[in-house]
Structure formats: structure tokens, C-alpha cells
Scaffold this motif. Structure first.
Motif, mmCIF file in Angstrom:
data_model
loop_
_atom_site.group_PDB
_atom_site.id
_atom_site.type_symbol
_atom_site.label_atom_id
_atom_site.label_comp_id
_atom_site.label_asym_id
_atom_site.label_seq_id
_atom_site.Cartn_x
_atom_site.Cartn_y
_atom_site.Cartn_z
ATOM 1 N N VAL A 72 108.796 -63.887 6.952
ATOM 2 C CA VAL A 72 109.037 -63.763 5.521
ATOM 3 C C VAL A 72 110.145 -64.733 5.120
ATOM 4 C CG1 VAL A 72 109.787 -62.209 3.681
ATOM 5 C CG2 VAL A 72 108.278 -61.368 5.488
ATOM 6 N N CYS A 73 111.190 -64.783 5.906
ATOM 7 C CA CYS A 73 112.302 -65.704 5.656
ATOM 8 C C CYS A 73 112.312 -66.742 6.774
ATOM 9 C CB CYS A 73 113.628 -64.948 5.617
ATOM 10 S SG CYS A 73 115.048 -66.028 5.386
ATOM 11 N N HIS A 74 111.841 -67.926 6.425
ATOM 12 C CA HIS A 74 111.761 -68.992 7.424
ATOM 13 C C HIS A 74 113.129 -69.558 7.739
ATOM 14 C CE1 HIS A 74 107.367 -69.148 7.491
ATOM 15 N NE2 HIS A 74 107.469 -68.758 6.230
ATOM 16 N N CYS A 75 114.000 -69.600 6.772
ATOM 17 C CA CYS A 75 115.338 -70.158 7.009
ATOM 18 C C CYS A 75 116.081 -69.385 8.091
ATOM 19 C CB CYS A 75 116.174 -70.120 5.730
ATOM 20 S SG CYS A 75 115.595 -71.216 4.435
ATOM 21 N N ASN A 76 115.924 -68.070 8.076
ATOM 22 C CA ASN A 76 116.697 -67.233 8.984
ATOM 23 C C ASN A 76 115.832 -66.527 10.023
ATOM 24 O OD1 ASN A 76 119.394 -67.568 7.684
ATOM 25 N ND2 ASN A 76 118.209 -66.848 5.944
ATOM 26 N N ARG A 80 119.496 -65.465 2.499
ATOM 27 C CA ARG A 80 120.863 -65.951 2.300
ATOM 28 C C ARG A 80 120.990 -67.469 2.355
ATOM 29 N NH1 ARG A 80 125.240 -61.843 4.668
ATOM 30 N NH2 ARG A 80 124.695 -60.166 3.271
ATOM 31 N N THR A 81 119.878 -68.168 2.480
ATOM 32 C CA THR A 81 119.992 -69.625 2.567
ATOM 33 C C THR A 81 119.388 -70.269 1.327
ATOM 34 O OG1 THR A 81 119.907 -69.416 4.962
ATOM 35 C CG2 THR A 81 119.593 -71.614 4.068
ATOM 36 N N CYS A 82 118.079 -70.474 1.286
ATOM 37 C CA CYS A 82 117.477 -71.141 0.122
ATOM 38 C C CYS A 82 117.074 -70.157 -0.970
ATOM 39 C CB CYS A 82 116.268 -71.963 0.546
ATOM 40 S SG CYS A 82 114.805 -70.981 0.947
ATOM 41 N N GLY A 83 116.834 -68.897 -0.592
ATOM 42 C CA GLY A 83 116.459 -67.879 -1.568
ATOM 43 C C GLY A 83 114.977 -67.822 -1.893
ATOM 44 N N ASN A 84 114.173 -68.689 -1.299
ATOM 45 C CA ASN A 84 112.740 -68.700 -1.619
ATOM 46 C C ASN A 84 112.026 -67.411 -1.219
ATOM 47 O OD1 ASN A 84 112.828 -71.212 -2.779
ATOM 48 N ND2 ASN A 84 112.126 -72.297 -0.952
ATOM 49 N N CYS A 85 112.595 -66.655 -0.317
ATOM 50 C CA CYS A 85 111.945 -65.446 0.171
ATOM 51 C C CYS A 85 112.337 -64.197 -0.604
ATOM 52 C CB CYS A 85 112.275 -65.246 1.643
ATOM 53 S SG CYS A 85 114.043 -65.033 1.942
ATOM 54 N N VAL A 86 113.223 -64.302 -1.545
ATOM 55 C CA VAL A 86 113.765 -63.106 -2.203
ATOM 56 C C VAL A 86 112.681 -62.299 -2.910
ATOM 57 C CG1 VAL A 86 115.337 -62.304 -4.021
ATOM 58 C CG2 VAL A 86 116.105 -63.987 -2.351
HETATM 59 S S1 FES Z 1 113.232 -68.601 3.220
HETATM 60 FE FE1 FES Z 1 114.661 -66.976 3.177
HETATM 61 S S2 FES Z 1 116.528 -67.920 2.648
HETATM 62 FE FE2 FES Z 1 115.132 -69.552 2.780
#
Ligand code: FES
Length: 76
Positions: A3-7, A36-42
Motif C-alpha cells: 500500500v505504501c511503496h515508500c515505506n 510519511r514520505t510522499c503521501g500518495n498512499c494516504v
Molecule cells: S507511498 Fe506511502 S508515503 Fe509514499
């Protein structure tokens, strides 16, 4: 599924956080680091919380500000 690729947070991680008491996106973020990084998953985090949190079950995915403005669900 990620779901959150950044983290590197999966839907299972998020469901576990909810099972352990997370009731909002901020709780999930604190528990998992998601969002907590890009926010795209919020939005995905919000959807999972609304769908699976027993406290929030049955509520819509609208944001409180949207509800107050009467625009909830307009684009969803
Ligand atoms: S995909 Fe979740 S913070 Fe970037």
C-alpha cells in the motif's frame, strides 16, 4: 499487496495495526510508518481504516472537513 511503496508497508501490516487499535490514518502512520514520505498512499490508508476499523465501520470515507462543507463523496 504493498500500500505504501515508500515505506514498504503492506495491507497486512495496516490490518494488523488496525487490529492492534489504530483508528485513524495518523494511528496507522505511527504504527507502520506508512504515509510519511510522499503521501500518495494516504487515501488508500484512509479507505482501509474506514473499511476495517470496528470503531469506524459503517462510516463513509469522507474527510471531516468535506462533511462539514457538504461535499462528501462528490468525486468518489
Ligand atoms: S507511498 Fe506511502 S508515503 Fe509514499
Amino acid at each position: 499487496m504493498y500500500v505504501c511503496h515508500c515505506n514498504v508497508v503492506t495491507d497486512r501490516d495496516i490490518l494488523e495495526a488496525i487490529a492492534n487499535g489504530a483508528q485513524c490514518v495518523a494511528d496507522v502512520a505511527r504504527a507502520t510508518g506508512a504515509g510519511r514520505t510522499c503521501g500518495n498512499c494516504v487515501d488508500s490508508l484512509r479507505d482501509l481504516v474506514c473499511k476495517h476499523c470496528p470503531v469506524r465501520a459503517g462510516r463513509t470515507t469522507e474527510r471531516p472537513a468535506e462533511r462539514e462543507l457538504g461535499v462528501a463523496g462528490a468525486a468518489r
